[in-house]
Design an enzyme around this catalytic site. Structure first.
Site, PDB file in Angstrom:
ATOM      1  CG  ASP A 133      -1.894  -5.014  -3.736  1.00 21.10           C
ATOM      2  OD1 ASP A 133      -0.850  -4.339  -3.585  1.00 21.10           O
ATOM      3  OD2 ASP A 133      -3.030  -4.541  -3.541  1.00 21.10           O
ATOM      4  CD  GLU A 198      -2.029   1.110  -4.118  1.00 22.75           C
ATOM      5  OE1 GLU A 198      -2.234   2.325  -4.286  1.00 22.75           O
ATOM      6  OE2 GLU A 198      -2.362   0.248  -4.963  1.00 22.75           O
TER       7      GLU A 198
END
Length: 506
Positions: A133, A198
């Site tokens: 991400d 994250e």
């Protein structure tokens, strides 16, 4: 050379490498094998850059709570799973449930990818952590090109996620795939844990790690994280520690409504004045934290540690220029690095409820909330720090004889992480860096907080190492994020060399 001839030459060289790599021969010695692996990676670097371009094109933004973007994160996880399956890995996309946002919206959490390649009990098992991400990005923010179109300029590959963290994840995959392409067995067993949240706080990751402790992680010997940067543009580094973080709010309240300063100014204790006094009593102009006892548990500096700071490659003038800071609080490289990495710091972040719009508004806020955090270092204890902060602020507030109400809360707490640099994988990584880059690495810490390192260390209780690939000027989270082609390709070689070095210990 015309393009057709170039393709024929490349094909011929690839076939020769395949023949030499072991398809019809006995296993090559490590140094000879590494040379063949490096040649193969050089030969296929354009292909590797193209794969990074395809991954960067996926707008896998986990920060903005938008269903369309969340689906892009899911798509990114599927792409990674497909790539690993094509390498022969067994892949499991573990359901991570849902996330409820403060506005009541419920969004699905992307699955955590668990993959493994090889289960030879005679080989060490190394687990790689990464995330796919990214932070939000748009060209209007000041990017020189579309952030989701990988753009190469002077050997720099610009794009959101290029260095944080899609490039390093792919470099590890390229290292693994190159062994197979040359018909060579991997010298180690490899596992992957890759997440897609994250940048949004690693939602559900710790739960998955704890749940898989006795299954997926039971055979893991070492964990490698490649999610930070060097401290130099050209010299590699190994990271062996990060600071923790305790985030606080301090609320001062008179009433819920604001006041008119012409009507009430001068006859009441103003919440903003109280709050400014409280925040002003936390840290002095030299950066020294004023909370009694806060330094009592900080680990003392050893002579061995001091020597490590002396050899780190940091040009102070260049560092000042790149950060656009006229003067730091400290004058020497050693003092600056120690106060960034191994001493606590206190930062004041903002005030909620204050008037911060353009123009002149004669308002007295009825309620204000100050926000600050303390970066923790070994061997500070979160609970002790929380108690010290509250006692200190209560002492300051009581001396003001204010009629307002004060409330202090620790809203976030993350522990610092420190590794043993004498562990086998640190020794192996230093050797691999020396082989690939021709230099000893800087041994560094990171002043920020990377919670996943502490999670792995506490839950799995195995050696954790941070092996960064990105240069100090990569601009993670910033406009024009990039990874240098050199870092990306040499980093793939580094991971391959690391596998060979780790095999020597078993």
């Amino acid at each position: 050379m015309d393009p057709k001839s170039g393709r024929m030459a490349s094909t011929a060289l690839a076939f020769l490498l395949l023949l030499e790599g072991g398809m019809f021969s006995s296993p090559a010695p490590p140094q000879a094998l590494l040379e063949k692996l490096s040649q193969y990676i050089d030969l296929h670097q354009d292909e590797f850059v193209q794969t990074l371009k395809e991954w960067v094109a996926v707008e896998s933004d986990s920060v903005q709570p938008v269903p369309k973007l969340r689906q892009e994160v899911f798509r990114m996880m599927d792409l990674a799973a497909d790539k690993l399956r094509r390498l022969g890995a067994s892949v499991d996309l573990v359901d991570a449930g849902t996330q409820q946002l403060p506005d009541g919206q419920i969004l699905p959490v992307p699955p955590v990818l668990l993959a493994e390649l090889g289960n030879d009990p005679k080989k060490p098992t190394i687990c790689f952590y990464g995330h796919l991400d990214v932070q939000p990005a748009s060209k209007e923010d000041g990017w020189l090109s579309d952030p989701y179109t990988l753009t190469e300029v002077d050997g720099k590959l610009y794009g959101r996620g290029a260095t944080d963290n899609k490039g390093p994840v792919l470099a590890w995959i390229h290292a693994v795939s190159t062994f197979g392409a040359l018909g060579q067995d991997l010298p180690v067993n490899v596992k992957f844990i890759i997440e897609g949240m994250e940048e949004a706080g690693s939602v559900a990751l710790e739960e998955v790690v704890r749940r898989e402790q006795a299954r997926f992680f039971s055979s893991v010997d070492y964990i490698v994280i490649s999610d930070n940067l060097w401290i130099s543009r050209r010299k590699p580094a190994l990271t062996y520690g990060t600071r923790g973080n305790s985030y606080f709010t301090v609320e001062v309240k008179c009433r819920d409504q604001d006041f008119h300063s012409g009507t009430f100014g001068g006859i009441l204790n103003e919440p903003m004045a109280d709050l400014v006094a409280l925040l002003g009593g936390l840290v002095d102009s030299s950066g020294h934290i004023l909370i009694p006892g806060i330094y009592d548990s900080v680990a003392p500096v050893t002579e061995e540690e001091r020597k490590m700071y002396e050899v780190i490659d940091l040009d102070l003038q260049e560092y000042r220029n790149s950060t656009q800071v006229e003067r730091f609080l400290f004058d020497t490289k050693e003092e600056i690095l120690m106060h960034l990495w191994r001493y606590p710091s206190l930062s004041i972040h903002g005030i909620e409820g204050a008037f911060d719009e353009p123009g002149a508004k004669t308002v007295i806020p009825g309620r204000v909330v100050g926000k600050f955090s303390i970066r923790l270092v070994p061997h500070m204890n979160q609970s002790v720090v929380e108690k010290q902060v509250k006692q200190h602020l209560e002492s300051i507030f009581s001396k003001r004889n204010s009629s307002n109400q004060m409330a202090v809360s620790m809203v976030l707490g993350m522990q610092p992480w420190i590794a043993n640099i004498k562990d086998n994988q640190y020794v192996a990584a230093k050797r691999a860096i020396k082989t690939v880059f021709g230099t000893e690495p800087d041994m560094i810490r990171d002043g920020s907080t990377i919670p996943v390192a502490k999670i792995f260390q506490d839950v799995i209780q195995k050696s954790v190492m941070m092996l960064p690939l990105g240069a100090v000027d990569d601009g993670e989270h910033s406009q024009n994020e990039k990874i240098n082609r050199w870092n990306y390709i040499e980093g793939s070689k580094l991971f391959a060399a690391f596998f060979l070095e780790m095999a020597k210990f078993h």
